[in-house]
Design a protein around this motif. Sequence first.
Motif, mmCIF file in Angstrom:
data_model
loop_
_atom_site.group_PDB
_atom_site.id
_atom_site.type_symbol
_atom_site.label_atom_id
_atom_site.label_comp_id
_atom_site.label_asym_id
_atom_site.label_seq_id
_atom_site.Cartn_x
_atom_site.Cartn_y
_atom_site.Cartn_z
ATOM 1 N N THR A 148 0.849 -1.193 0.000
ATOM 2 C CA THR A 148 0.000 0.000 0.000
ATOM 3 C C THR A 148 0.880 1.238 0.000
ATOM 4 O OG1 THR A 148 -0.067 0.353 2.397
ATOM 5 C CG2 THR A 148 -1.632 -1.240 1.491
ATOM 6 N N GLY A 149 0.346 2.333 -0.500
ATOM 7 C CA GLY A 149 1.071 3.604 -0.438
ATOM 8 C C GLY A 149 0.975 4.359 -1.744
ATOM 9 N N GLU A 151 2.942 6.489 -2.730
ATOM 10 C CA GLU A 151 4.279 6.781 -3.259
ATOM 11 C C GLU A 151 4.889 5.586 -3.989
ATOM 12 O OE1 GLU A 151 3.502 5.694 -0.335
ATOM 13 O OE2 GLU A 151 5.177 5.140 0.956
ATOM 14 N N ASP A 191 -3.537 4.811 -0.948
ATOM 15 C CA ASP A 191 -3.990 5.083 0.418
ATOM 16 C C ASP A 191 -5.396 5.686 0.383
ATOM 17 O OD1 ASP A 191 -1.595 4.231 1.758
ATOM 18 O OD2 ASP A 191 -0.609 6.058 1.092
ATOM 19 N N GLY A 214 0.844 1.277 5.712
ATOM 20 C CA GLY A 214 -0.490 1.747 6.069
ATOM 21 C C GLY A 214 -0.987 1.327 7.437
ATOM 22 N N ASP A 221 -2.731 6.175 6.957
ATOM 23 C CA ASP A 221 -2.536 4.760 7.287
ATOM 24 C C ASP A 221 -3.907 4.155 7.579
ATOM 25 O OD1 ASP A 221 0.235 4.764 6.965
ATOM 26 O OD2 ASP A 221 0.549 5.559 8.985
#
Length: 376
Positions: A148-149, A151, A191, A214, A221
């Motif tokens: 996850t993320g 970025e 996210d 996250g 998160d």
Amino acid sequence: MVLAQEVKTDREYPPFDRSTRDGYAVRAKEVAAGGQLKCVGEIKAGDTVRDALATGTCLQIMTGAAVPTGADAVVMIEHTQREGSVVRFERAAQAGQNIVPRGSEAAAGQTLLKTGTRLGYAELALAAQVGAVDLQCAKKPRVAILSTGDEVVLVEEMPGPFQIRNSNSVSLAAQVRIAGGEPVVLGNAADRVEDLGEKIERGLKEDALVLSGGVSMGKYDLVEKVLKAMGAEFYFDAVAIRPGKPAVFGMCQGKPFEAQGKPVFGLPGNPVSTMVTFELFVAPAIDLLSGAEARPLPLVEARLGEALNEKPGLAHFLPARVEWSGGAPEVKALKWQGSGDIAALAKANCFLVVPADRDKIAAGERVSVLLRKDVV
Ligand code: AMP
Ligand code: MG
């Protein structure tokens, strides 16, 4: 792989009284130190042996050959001298010496390998010995991997100046394979609640789900929140370790409804945290999902090579190298820049475990190390 059936012997083992030495088959009571017997023939491994040993004689015998009836000992060739057909013995013989009696390793029909046994090379050889050619094994648990993320980009992509490549999906897939599971790499979720929800639902179709990132305290998160909304029951939502403190574990209902629920691990996204928490929590779970017992963590004791000074409060898992150059294991922590430092971990072959109640540890003290079982 883990065995899903029993493996039994097809006959007694050994199937005949087997000589364990090259030498002479004798009646022990006929062999005194300095005594002699006439050698009347030889038995090679694989020879059919029908005739009994005649009294007052011996037979030359090879390792792995069947001991004839009448003989109750094999004298090593090194303890004899031979002239023509006459064999002279240097020492007395003991009944039973250098013979493995028929059926002494296993009876016919005896269970050799139980359901749930992990098949290593010795176990495979044992199955081969008894002619078990096809082995029914447990299905490898399919472990969904979801990073996850916002970025995070594909490893094949050129990241923008503030983006990073999805290395966690690569390391997690390798760790799943090494642990005996089948990785199912699902890619990355943004996210955002909707994207996370959709991809988590997809992950719950597999036997277990491992997420990276996250799970910290940041505004974005969202993993725990989304899992909670999906009815997950959490067993822990933080661990007193560094790196890896935010790791969570819960059981979540898959769709269609499954009574037992699916194990879901939310591992922190910093790569070293992800790797450590996988080894501590996910690898044993994969053992259980494979139908085996959880293997103990590969912890060994080593002498600390250089003094340590850590902040107390959490148990630390420091990237470290253990060397056996002096025979006994000695470990030194490596310089690292914290839990994002993959390069430090790639130089490490273990994690040095600093207990939560310790700060200073002097060189020479005994410490625990968690081996990286993929490289040592
Ligand atoms: P998080 O646990 O989501 O707060 O992520 C912590 C940090 O871990 C991020 O800032 C990234 O630098 C790194 N990270 C997160 N996900 C990944 C990933 N899939 N691969 C490599 N690094 C990651
Ligand atoms: Mg994140």
